[in-house]
Structure formats: C-alpha cells, structure tokens
Design an enzyme around this catalytic site. Sequence first.
Site, PDB file in Angstrom:
ATOM      1  N   LYS A 231       0.865  -1.195   0.039  1.00 49.28           N
ATOM      2  CA  LYS A 231       0.013  -0.068   0.019  1.00 49.28           C
ATOM      3  C   LYS A 231       0.812   1.256   0.007  1.00 49.28           C
ATOM      4  O   LYS A 231       1.869   1.270   0.806  1.00 49.28           O
ATOM      5  CB  LYS A 231      -0.962   0.018   1.266  1.00 49.28           C
ATOM      6  CG  LYS A 231      -1.622  -1.132   1.471  1.00 49.28           C
ATOM      7  CD  LYS A 231      -2.752  -0.920   2.739  1.00 49.28           C
ATOM      8  CE  LYS A 231      -1.462  -1.265   3.850  1.00 49.28           C
ATOM      9  NZ  LYS A 231      -2.041  -1.626   5.055  1.00 49.28           N
ATOM     10  N   THR A 264      -7.023  10.006   8.257  1.00 47.78           N
ATOM     11  CA  THR A 264      -6.614   8.719   7.735  1.00 47.78           C
ATOM     12  C   THR A 264      -5.897   7.750   8.634  1.00 47.78           C
ATOM     13  O   THR A 264      -5.571   6.815   8.166  1.00 47.78           O
ATOM     14  CB  THR A 264      -5.282   9.322   6.628  1.00 47.78           C
ATOM     15  OG1 THR A 264      -4.084   9.596   7.403  1.00 47.78           O
ATOM     16  CG2 THR A 264      -5.640   9.895   5.570  1.00 47.78           C
ATOM     17  N   GLY A 266      -6.361   4.376  10.313  1.00 46.06           N
ATOM     18  CA  GLY A 266      -6.933   3.354   9.807  1.00 46.06           C
ATOM     19  C   GLY A 266      -7.471   3.019   8.675  1.00 46.06           C
ATOM     20  O   GLY A 266      -7.783   1.860   8.433  1.00 46.06           O
ATOM     21  N   THR A 267      -6.624   3.621   7.746  1.00 49.97           N
ATOM     22  CA  THR A 267      -6.853   3.366   6.379  1.00 49.97           C
ATOM     23  C   THR A 267      -6.511   1.856   6.045  1.00 49.97           C
ATOM     24  O   THR A 267      -7.014   1.002   5.412  1.00 49.97           O
ATOM     25  CB  THR A 267      -6.136   4.262   5.495  1.00 49.97           C
ATOM     26  OG1 THR A 267      -4.750   4.357   5.893  1.00 49.97           O
ATOM     27  CG2 THR A 267      -6.824   5.578   5.240  1.00 49.97           C
ATOM     28  N   GLY A 268      -5.229   1.386   6.640  1.00 46.57           N
ATOM     29  CA  GLY A 268      -4.567   0.243   6.475  1.00 46.57           C
ATOM     30  C   GLY A 268      -5.741  -1.032   6.995  1.00 46.57           C
ATOM     31  O   GLY A 268      -5.895  -2.082   6.317  1.00 46.57           O
ATOM     32  N   CYS A 269      -6.148  -0.787   7.979  1.00 45.92           N
ATOM     33  CA  CYS A 269      -6.825  -2.050   8.928  1.00 45.92           C
ATOM     34  C   CYS A 269      -8.198  -2.046   7.919  1.00 45.92           C
ATOM     35  O   CYS A 269      -8.802  -2.837   7.754  1.00 45.92           O
ATOM     36  CB  CYS A 269      -7.274  -1.544  10.258  1.00 45.92           C
ATOM     37  SG  CYS A 269      -5.857  -1.156  11.306  1.00 45.92           S
TER      38      CYS A 269
HETATM   39  N1  ADP Z   1      -4.966  10.391   1.508  1.00 50.14           N
HETATM   40  C1  ADP Z   1      -5.367   9.558   0.674  1.00 50.14           C
HETATM   41  N2  ADP Z   1      -6.157   9.378  -0.310  1.00 50.14           N
HETATM   42  C2  ADP Z   1      -6.677   8.256  -0.891  1.00 50.14           C
HETATM   43  N3  ADP Z   1      -6.456   7.138  -0.594  1.00 50.14           N
HETATM   44  C3  ADP Z   1      -5.462   6.826   0.533  1.00 50.14           C
HETATM   45  C4  ADP Z   1      -4.869   7.922   1.131  1.00 50.14           C
HETATM   46  N4  ADP Z   1      -4.043   7.472   2.204  1.00 50.14           N
HETATM   47  C5  ADP Z   1      -4.164   6.126   2.014  1.00 50.14           C
HETATM   48  N5  ADP Z   1      -4.979   5.836   1.130  1.00 50.14           N
HETATM   49  C6  ADP Z   1      -5.044   4.302   0.518  1.00 50.14           C
HETATM   50  O1  ADP Z   1      -5.635   3.753   1.767  1.00 50.14           O
HETATM   51  C7  ADP Z   1      -5.316   2.341   1.780  1.00 50.14           C
HETATM   52  C8  ADP Z   1      -4.522   2.166   2.904  1.00 50.14           C
HETATM   53  O2  ADP Z   1      -3.016   2.474   2.630  1.00 50.14           O
HETATM   54  P1  ADP Z   1      -2.052   2.943   3.775  1.00 50.14           P
HETATM   55  O3  ADP Z   1      -2.471   4.190   4.444  1.00 50.14           O
HETATM   56  O4  ADP Z   1      -0.877   3.232   3.099  1.00 50.14           O
HETATM   57  O5  ADP Z   1      -1.993   1.908   4.824  1.00 50.14           O
HETATM   58  P2  ADP Z   1      -1.564   2.017   6.350  1.00 50.14           P
HETATM   59  O6  ADP Z   1      -2.771   2.605   7.114  1.00 50.14           O
HETATM   60  O7  ADP Z   1      -1.132   0.618   6.719  1.00 50.14           O
HETATM   61  O8  ADP Z   1      -0.396   2.803   6.387  1.00 50.14           O
HETATM   62  C9  ADP Z   1      -4.386   2.003   0.400  1.00 50.14           C
HETATM   63  O9  ADP Z   1      -5.189   1.711  -0.695  1.00 50.14           O
HETATM   64  C10 ADP Z   1      -3.945   3.647   0.196  1.00 50.14           C
HETATM   65  O10 ADP Z   1      -3.689   3.808  -1.227  1.00 50.14           O
HETATM   66  C1  MP5 Z   2      -4.743  -1.436  17.460  1.00 50.31           C
HETATM   67  C2  MP5 Z   2      -4.350  -0.758  16.294  1.00 50.31           C
HETATM   68  N1  MP5 Z   2      -4.089  -1.791  15.109  1.00 50.31           N
HETATM   69  C3  MP5 Z   2      -3.649  -1.244  13.967  1.00 50.31           C
HETATM   70  C4  MP5 Z   2      -3.146   0.067  13.933  1.00 50.31           C
HETATM   71  C5  MP5 Z   2      -2.491   0.635  12.802  1.00 50.31           C
HETATM   72  O1  MP5 Z   2      -3.377   1.814  12.113  1.00 50.31           O
HETATM   73  P1  MP5 Z   2      -2.602   2.831  11.445  1.00 50.31           P
HETATM   74  O2  MP5 Z   2      -1.532   2.390  10.422  1.00 50.31           O
HETATM   75  O3  MP5 Z   2      -3.704   3.600  10.606  1.00 50.31           O
HETATM   76  O4  MP5 Z   2      -2.082   3.867  12.480  1.00 50.31           O
HETATM   77  C6  MP5 Z   2      -3.157   0.843  14.968  1.00 50.31           C
HETATM   78  N2  MP5 Z   2      -2.936   2.338  15.038  1.00 50.31           N
HETATM   79  N3  MP5 Z   2      -3.953   0.319  16.275  1.00 50.31           N
HETATM   80 MG    MG Z   3      -1.976   5.019   6.820  1.00 51.82          MG
END
Ligand code: ADP
Ligand code: MP5
Ligand code: MG
Length: 557
Positions: A231, A264, A266-269
Amino acid sequence: MAFFLSYSTPIAHHKICTVFSSKQGSRHAVDQFGSLTLKAMPEEMALIVTNGSSNNKIPHVLTMAGSDSGAGAGIQADLKTCAARGVFCSTVITAVTAQNTLGVQDVSILPEESVAAQLKSVLSDMHVDVVKTGMLPSTAMVKILHDSLKQFPVQALVVDPVMVSTSGHVLAGSSILDTFRQDLLPMADIVTPNIKEASVLLGGVQLETVTDMRSAAKSLHDMGPRNVLVKGGDLPSSSDAVDIFFDGKDFYELRSSRIQTRNTHGTGCTMASCIAAELAKGSSMLSAVKVAKRYVETALEYGKSINIGNGPQGPLDHMFKLKRKNSSKLRLFEPSDLFLYAVTDSGMNKKWGHSITDAVKAAIEGGATIVQLREKDAETGEFLEAAKSCLEICHAHNIPLLINDRVDIALACDADGVHVGQSDMPVNTVRALLGPEKIIGVSCKTPEHALKAWADGADYIGSGGVFPTNTKANNRTIGLDGLKTVCLASKLPVVAIGGINLSNARSVMELGVVTLKGVAVVSALFDRECVAVETRKLHDLLTETVANVGSAVTEEV
Ligand SMILES: Nc1ncnc2c1ncn2[C@@H]1O[C@H](COP(=O)(O)OP(=O)(O)O)[C@@H](O)[C@H]1O
Ligand SMILES: Cc1ncc(COP(=O)(O)O)c(N)n1
Ligand SMILES: [Mg+2]
C-alpha cells in the site's frame, strides 16, 4: 460460500487431514505434521462434500487484532468496515491500546490463553468464512493462530502485518519479525503491508518509488503468501495513492487520487477488513482488493472534513453510507405536513410557461406544506436536476419534498421521501431502499389498502380520487363517502386527493374525521397562471374550514 471435506488420503508428500475449497477455487490443505505452512492443492483434489452455505447464512469475517480506543483503526475499524459492507464480524482481541488523534499512549497485550480461548470460542461454533489479522504482538499469538486454523480451516486468511502505527508507535516488536516472515506470511492468502512494513519485512530496503514497491511485492511474494498488496498511502512525493497488487504472476497498479485530509488513521486496517469482507461474500482476490481500495477512498472523501480530536491524525469515518447531508436538520414527517399538499404536473407547467422550480417556489410562497414532484414524462437526467433544485427550495422553507414513484430519483437527490401507487414498488421494498427516516406515502382506495399500507410501514396514505379529475386517466372516483370509509379505517394520517379545488375543498375537510389531515391538489394550483395566488386562496379556505370543524384535523393520529 465454503465447502468442507474431511479427507485422509496422502497427497504428494503430505497426509491431508482437512481440505477446504472456496467457490473461486482457493484451496488449502493443512498437513498432519504440524508444519506452519498451509499448502495449496490441486483443484481436482478439492472434492466438494458439504456445502457450508445456507440461505440464511451471512458472510462472516473473524478479525484478530488490537482494540483502538480512538476507533479509527484496529478491531473498531474492522467491525465498522464489515458492518458497512454487509458482513458479520466476530472479534478476537490481542491487545488493548490507548490511542487518540495525538498517538498511542498505552498498549496492554492480552494473555495468550485469552487469545486462544477467544479464537476457539468463535471458530468452534460460528461458521467463519475469512480470518483477518491486524496487531499480533507476540510470537505465541502467531502460533495460536496457526494451530486454530489447522483445527478449524477457513476460506481465506488476510494478513495485515501491523507493526508500527502511523504515529510511529511500535505495535509489534522486532523480535516478532522472523515469525512474521517464516510463519505468518506463508499462511496468508494475501498480505497487505504499507511501505514501512514492507521495508521492515524485507530487512530495511528503501521504498521510495512505485518501481521499488513492485520489487518489494515480488520479494514478499517469495516469502510464501499467495498474493501481496503493497500500500502506498505513505509513498513520499506521490500526488496519487498508488498500491501494487501482485498475485505471483501479474502486477496491478491500483491508483486513485490522493484525498487531502488529516483523517487517515485506520486506512490500512480498513483496507484489509474490506478485502476480507469481499472475499467472504465470494469475490475473487483482485476484485476484493479493488472494491476495498474504492471503499477506503470513498470513506476518506466523505469523512475528510470531520473534526475529531486535537492531534495531527484524525480517524477514518467508515459509516459514510449512514451519513446524511444536514443530518442535524433532518426533516422528520409530521401529519400536519399533509395540510396543503402540492403535486406538480409537467404538462401544466409547460402550458403556462412555468419552470418546475418556479412553480414549486410559488406554491410554497402561497402556503403549500408539502410538495410532491409528479413528472410522469420527464427524462431521468432532467428530472433529477429539477428534483435537486426543488429540494433546495423546499428545505430553505423547511418543507418536505417527495418524489412520485421514482425511488431512484429520491435516492439520487436525497429527497425526503416517495409517494407510490398500488401498482408501483411495494411499500416495504421502498422502505428497505430508503431507510427508516424517509417519508413514504401510498395511494389507497379501500380500507384494506389503508391497513396494508400501515402494516407495510408507510407514513401516510393518499385517498381518492374523491372527485372526477383530468390528471389521472381511468381513475375510479370514490367520492366523499369512499374517502370517509378509508379515513375511518386508516391507522395512518390521510390526505384526500382527486379533483379537489376551491369550490369543493370545504366539503372534504368538513368530513371531520381525525385521520384526515389535508388535501392534495394538482390542477387547482398548477393549472393556473398565478400559482402563488391560487395556493394562498386554498390555504386560507382550508384554515378557515378547519377552524370551524374544530380540533378534528389537528389531533394527532
Ligand atoms: N490520502 C489518501 N487518499 C486516498 N487514498 C489513500 C490516502 N491515504 C491512504 N490511502 C489508501 O488507503 C489504503 C491504505 O494504505 P496506507 O494508508 O498506506 O496503509 P496503512 O494505514 O497501513 O499505513 C491504500 O489503498 C492507500 O492507497
Ligand atoms: C490497534 C491498532 N491496530 C492497527 C493500527 C494501525 O493503524 P494506522 O496504520 O492507521 O495507525 C493501530 N494504530 N492500532
Ligand atoms: Mg495509513
């Protein structure tokens, strides 16, 4: 949609004890010798014995993750995402974190026995389709997961290798890295690292470009997961949000424009649990990933201006479907809204050279208390645009706007409700589509119709035609007697309709039945040069009649 079989024939070098097959042909076998690896097996071996689905079965995701008190990520994100995607979600909590928009303040790891017990409780009893993992803070928890899945196989395992929060807090220490690489990744149908996690898993390689992400996806795939999604939410200097999906054969670059927002967290979860939810519904892996990306993007867009907390990173808002524009100003139905009910007619507006918005504005100016757009001949696009403009006008005057028949138009413009006839879409279907707060009216000629409308969840009924009318062909007239019979039987408020005008409106309201709340009119308002003046005249006449009849029409049903 899962099919299970207990099986004990040696296949290749493994003695297979449990075989699983999904509709898409995702197949795993767990060997009896306790290897941590789930082996893919040939399609022809995936004999189908028991169809694990039944008509009343809801797709089920089990999430094994940490609790996030700030509710943007972790277990809370997973529950909300699955709910938003129409999938049941059970939970195995591995840790309880204290987090807010400033960062992570505390992490309490749950005892391993508790995690094992939670997994056993759910997997042994409830039919789980897909398991999704988030925060796995100890090596033992990975082992517990493996043993549980060996005992209770599922359709797919989605692994979000959560290691560091976006705020920089370590959620799984470096001591666990080897277990992730050697044990967790090979079990996964998909692993979804962000850039930092991909880099750490690969021993610290720098990931700065999309090309780097591709190589990382390839290297991670070599560690054993069937699919990899790297991602790129945090890819430096990228104006797009780019993710790389690799299925072991082809690379897919999934690109969307980057939404400018602080919310943003929590986007990954969310991405991982949405993938799990779509897999549980029966999607292929690539479709699930694409839907999940769009879901995250849409949630970010809808929640971009929400203001929660004082820190740098606000939570994602998962439930955008439940959100209403101006929800604080949501217009709930009052029976008194039916007092002077204006129903538009495109033919009449054309005849007098009125635009639909001018006609609606004039009716409201004259005292209409509710408006229904009845545009039988309009093109859909044109109708929608007109409905949007009329909605603005109506809401500026705190007047509900309903759409005749066209549930699609009502949904598209977020109108206050719909009016349907006996042969249109059934009321309970309309209710399912519009939700509990919208107004639904239904045309009724008989007491049976009226009782059914009530039982089906309508808010009011329109009863008529009271008098003969030109606006509806082949419409049986029920007369004042028919109207009275329906009103007496109705448990819902009634608006009288059909040929009502200045000369006969008094006789209608003089029926004096408590359920009769007003009159609906078309020609008497709109087949006139000056709509506002005609509406005012009728409004005054109704007010005067009701005052004479007494409390009858103001009493609530
Ligand atoms: N500002 C944003 N605008 C659009 N999509 C986003 C944005 N930030 C993250 N994403 C998307 O959200 C999803 C989670 O990615 P990311 O944020 O890199 O994960 P994590 O939360 O684990 O760090 C991916 O599909 C990424 O492309
Ligand atoms: C309990 C828990 N699980 C997962 C994430 C990762 O989320 P993020 O990458 O958006 O901080 C988090 N912050 N907390
Ligand atoms: Mg993120």
